[in-house]
Design a protein around this motif. Structure first.
Motif, PDB file in Angstrom:
ATOM      1  N   MET A 104      -3.111 -10.301  -7.831  1.00 26.92           N
ATOM      2  CA  MET A 104      -3.978 -11.424  -7.473  1.00 26.92           C
ATOM      3  C   MET A 104      -3.115 -12.679  -7.541  1.00 26.92           C
ATOM      4  SD  MET A 104      -6.920 -10.087  -6.823  1.00 26.92           S
ATOM      5  CE  MET A 104      -8.200 -11.299  -7.021  1.00 26.92           C
ATOM      6  N   ASN A 105      -2.878 -13.279  -6.381  1.00 27.48           N
ATOM      7  CA  ASN A 105      -1.927 -14.381  -6.322  1.00 27.48           C
ATOM      8  C   ASN A 105      -2.193 -15.259  -5.102  1.00 27.48           C
ATOM      9  OD1 ASN A 105      -0.901 -12.908  -4.128  1.00 27.48           O
ATOM     10  ND2 ASN A 105       0.634 -11.901  -5.381  1.00 27.48           N
ATOM     11  N   SER A 106      -1.226 -16.059  -4.712  1.00 31.94           N
ATOM     12  CA  SER A 106      -1.382 -16.930  -3.548  1.00 31.94           C
ATOM     13  C   SER A 106      -1.594 -16.133  -2.272  1.00 31.94           C
ATOM     14  CB  SER A 106      -0.163 -17.835  -3.383  1.00 31.94           C
ATOM     15  OG  SER A 106       1.004 -17.073  -3.112  1.00 31.94           O
ATOM     16  N   ASN A 107      -0.954 -14.986  -2.186  1.00 30.84           N
ATOM     17  CA  ASN A 107      -1.116 -14.145  -0.992  1.00 30.84           C
ATOM     18  C   ASN A 107      -2.534 -13.586  -0.914  1.00 30.84           C
ATOM     19  OD1 ASN A 107       1.613 -14.540  -0.336  1.00 30.84           O
ATOM     20  ND2 ASN A 107       2.222 -12.827  -1.621  1.00 30.84           N
ATOM     21  N   SER A 108      -3.047 -13.073  -2.038  1.00 32.07           N
ATOM     22  CA  SER A 108      -4.406 -12.539  -2.020  1.00 32.07           C
ATOM     23  C   SER A 108      -5.394 -13.650  -1.675  1.00 32.07           C
ATOM     24  CB  SER A 108      -4.761 -11.871  -3.354  1.00 32.07           C
ATOM     25  OG  SER A 108      -4.751 -12.790  -4.418  1.00 32.07           O
ATOM     26  N   TYR A 109      -5.159 -14.858  -2.175  1.00 28.86           N
ATOM     27  CA  TYR A 109      -6.030 -15.995  -1.861  1.00 28.86           C
ATOM     28  C   TYR A 109      -6.019 -16.297  -0.363  1.00 28.86           C
ATOM     29  CZ  TYR A 109      -7.713 -20.780  -1.501  1.00 28.86           C
ATOM     30  OH  TYR A 109      -8.413 -21.902  -1.119  1.00 28.86           O
ATOM     31  N   ALA A 110      -4.849 -16.471   0.208  1.00 23.93           N
ATOM     32  CA  ALA A 110      -4.734 -16.855   1.621  1.00 23.93           C
ATOM     33  C   ALA A 110      -5.304 -15.783   2.549  1.00 23.93           C
ATOM     34  CB  ALA A 110      -3.271 -17.137   1.974  1.00 23.93           C
ATOM     35  N   PHE A 111      -4.981 -14.526   2.293  1.00 23.07           N
ATOM     36  CA  PHE A 111      -5.452 -13.452   3.162  1.00 23.07           C
ATOM     37  C   PHE A 111      -6.964 -13.247   3.016  1.00 23.07           C
ATOM     38  CE2 PHE A 111      -0.984 -12.812   3.426  1.00 23.07           C
ATOM     39  CZ  PHE A 111      -0.736 -12.085   4.583  1.00 23.07           C
ATOM     40  N   THR A 112      -7.502 -13.434   1.796  1.00 24.38           N
ATOM     41  CA  THR A 112      -8.941 -13.312   1.605  1.00 24.38           C
ATOM     42  C   THR A 112      -9.664 -14.470   2.285  1.00 24.38           C
ATOM     43  OG1 THR A 112      -8.601 -12.140  -0.478  1.00 24.38           O
ATOM     44  CG2 THR A 112     -10.795 -13.053  -0.107  1.00 24.38           C
ATOM     45  N   PHE A 113      -9.093 -15.676   2.235  1.00 27.65           N
ATOM     46  CA  PHE A 113      -9.712 -16.797   2.941  1.00 27.65           C
ATOM     47  C   PHE A 113      -9.790 -16.512   4.435  1.00 27.65           C
ATOM     48  CE2 PHE A 113      -9.306 -20.791   5.353  1.00 27.65           C
ATOM     49  CZ  PHE A 113     -10.588 -21.272   5.112  1.00 27.65           C
ATOM     50  N   VAL A 114      -8.712 -16.030   5.018  1.00 31.43           N
ATOM     51  CA  VAL A 114      -8.712 -15.684   6.450  1.00 31.43           C
ATOM     52  C   VAL A 114      -9.818 -14.672   6.731  1.00 31.43           C
ATOM     53  CG1 VAL A 114      -7.393 -14.480   8.246  1.00 31.43           C
ATOM     54  CG2 VAL A 114      -6.298 -16.272   6.881  1.00 31.43           C
ATOM     55  N   GLN A 115      -9.946 -13.676   5.887  1.00 33.61           N
ATOM     56  CA  GLN A 115     -10.987 -12.658   6.070  1.00 33.61           C
ATOM     57  C   GLN A 115     -12.380 -13.276   5.940  1.00 33.61           C
ATOM     58  OE1 GLN A 115     -10.809  -9.416   3.267  1.00 33.61           O
ATOM     59  NE2 GLN A 115     -12.059  -8.094   4.550  1.00 33.61           N
ATOM     60  N   SER A 116     -12.549 -14.246   5.051  1.00 32.91           N
ATOM     61  CA  SER A 116     -13.858 -14.873   4.866  1.00 32.91           C
ATOM     62  C   SER A 116     -14.324 -15.612   6.116  1.00 32.91           C
ATOM     63  CB  SER A 116     -13.837 -15.838   3.668  1.00 32.91           C
ATOM     64  OG  SER A 116     -13.267 -17.094   4.003  1.00 32.91           O
ATOM     65  N   LEU A 117     -13.395 -15.960   6.991  1.00 33.40           N
ATOM     66  CA  LEU A 117     -13.734 -16.659   8.230  1.00 33.40           C
ATOM     67  C   LEU A 117     -14.169 -15.706   9.335  1.00 33.40           C
ATOM     68  CD1 LEU A 117     -10.785 -19.209   8.284  1.00 33.40           C
ATOM     69  CD2 LEU A 117     -13.156 -19.634   7.584  1.00 33.40           C
ATOM     70  N   GLY A 118     -14.136 -14.398   9.041  1.00 27.89           N
ATOM     71  CA  GLY A 118     -14.575 -13.408  10.010  1.00 27.89           C
ATOM     72  C   GLY A 118     -13.445 -12.696  10.727  1.00 27.89           C
ATOM     73  N   PHE A 119     -12.209 -13.049  10.408  1.00 30.67           N
ATOM     74  CA  PHE A 119     -11.064 -12.359  10.990  1.00 30.67           C
ATOM     75  C   PHE A 119     -10.771 -11.097  10.187  1.00 30.67           C
ATOM     76  CE2 PHE A 119     -10.284 -16.850  12.010  1.00 30.67           C
ATOM     77  CZ  PHE A 119     -10.098 -16.773  13.382  1.00 30.67           C
ATOM     78  N   GLN A 120     -10.156 -10.117  10.828  1.00 30.32           N
ATOM     79  CA  GLN A 120      -9.635  -8.975  10.081  1.00 30.32           C
ATOM     80  C   GLN A 120      -8.547  -9.502   9.156  1.00 30.32           C
ATOM     81  OE1 GLN A 120     -11.988  -6.448  10.736  1.00 30.32           O
ATOM     82  NE2 GLN A 120     -10.195  -5.177  10.532  1.00 30.32           N
ATOM     83  N   ALA A 129       4.344  -9.689   1.704  1.00 24.13           N
ATOM     84  CA  ALA A 129       3.500 -10.593   0.941  1.00 24.13           C
ATOM     85  C   ALA A 129       2.785  -9.799  -0.151  1.00 24.13           C
ATOM     86  CB  ALA A 129       2.496 -11.274   1.866  1.00 24.13           C
ATOM     87  N   PRO A 130       3.422  -9.593  -1.295  1.00 22.36           N
ATOM     88  CA  PRO A 130       2.786  -8.813  -2.359  1.00 22.36           C
ATOM     89  C   PRO A 130       1.407  -9.357  -2.694  1.00 22.36           C
ATOM     90  CG  PRO A 130       5.043  -9.370  -2.934  1.00 22.36           C
ATOM     91  CD  PRO A 130       4.718 -10.125  -1.691  1.00 22.36           C
ATOM     92  N   GLY A 131       0.442  -8.475  -2.848  1.00 23.40           N
ATOM     93  CA  GLY A 131      -0.913  -8.864  -3.186  1.00 23.40           C
ATOM     94  C   GLY A 131      -1.794  -9.210  -2.000  1.00 23.40           C
ATOM     95  N   TRP A 132      -1.257  -9.139  -0.786  1.00 19.55           N
ATOM     96  CA  TRP A 132      -2.002  -9.574   0.401  1.00 19.55           C
ATOM     97  C   TRP A 132      -3.315  -8.814   0.598  1.00 19.55           C
ATOM     98  CZ3 TRP A 132      -3.287  -6.494   4.593  1.00 19.55           C
ATOM     99  CH2 TRP A 132      -2.692  -5.227   4.621  1.00 19.55           C
ATOM    100  N   ASP A 133      -3.374  -7.551   0.159  1.00 21.11           N
ATOM    101  CA  ASP A 133      -4.568  -6.740   0.409  1.00 21.11           C
ATOM    102  C   ASP A 133      -5.566  -6.767  -0.748  1.00 21.11           C
ATOM    103  OD1 ASP A 133      -2.765  -5.359  -1.183  1.00 21.11           O
ATOM    104  OD2 ASP A 133      -3.097  -3.435  -0.239  1.00 21.11           O
ATOM    105  N   ASN A 134      -5.344  -7.632  -1.735  1.00 22.10           N
ATOM    106  CA  ASN A 134      -6.263  -7.776  -2.857  1.00 22.10           C
ATOM    107  C   ASN A 134      -7.186  -8.960  -2.636  1.00 22.10           C
ATOM    108  OD1 ASN A 134      -5.149  -5.636  -4.363  1.00 22.10           O
ATOM    109  ND2 ASN A 134      -3.509  -6.955  -5.077  1.00 22.10           N
ATOM    110  N   GLY A 135      -8.280  -8.980  -3.355  1.00 30.59           N
ATOM    111  CA  GLY A 135      -9.212 -10.097  -3.295  1.00 30.59           C
ATOM    112  C   GLY A 135     -10.521  -9.690  -2.647  1.00 30.59           C
TER     113      GLY A 135
END
Length: 147
Positions: A104-120, A129-135
């Protein structure tokens, strides 16, 4: 236009108004050293999110961005996008999730935000980007449709 960027040490998301060129961004990092007065949980504290105008005064400024990954285009104003970034950052900070480096890090934050907007959730490119698939996306966000 919405892009996911890798700065010197943190992933961030940048939105650009195509007519004016004005940019707004959101990013997260460990709370340790981020701001005075924050309580500490774990060795790096918790995930501390920030949003603001993307210029050289931003915590991860344009001059430090190394890699850019185009995510997509939102059909809303930059003002609305900025409000969503601020809401996501506020919700993240209120959750006080421990900053775990490779999970859980900056990558998980950024990628989860993108997902929250409706994007895959995009696969990280061009760098790892370690942690990208968490969140997870909070159901308390006003802009996320409930199912």
């Amino acid at each position: 236009m919405l892009v996911l960027c890798k700065g010197t040490s943190h992933a961030l998301v940048i939105a650009t108004n195509p007519e004016t060129g004005i940019q707004y961004a959101t990013r997260a990092g460990p709370s340790v050293g981020a701001k005075q007065g924050l309580s500490i949980e774990g060795p790096l504290g918790y995930i501390y999110a920030q949003s603001g105008v993307f210029d050289e005064s931003f915590r991860d400024p344009p001059s430090k961005v190394r890699d850019v990954q185009h995510v997509g285009t939102l059909n809303v104003s930059l003002t609305k996008t900025a409000a969503m970034m601020q809401e996501f950052a506020k919700e993240t900070n209120s959750n006080r999730n421990s900053y775990l480096g490779f999970a859980m890090n900056s990558n998980s934050y950024a990628f989860t935000f993108v997902q929250s907007l409706g994007f895959q959730r995009p696969s990280p490119a061009p760098v790892d980007a370690p942690g990208w698939d968490n969140g997870y996306i909070s159901k308390r966000l006003s802009y996320v449709p409930t199912k």
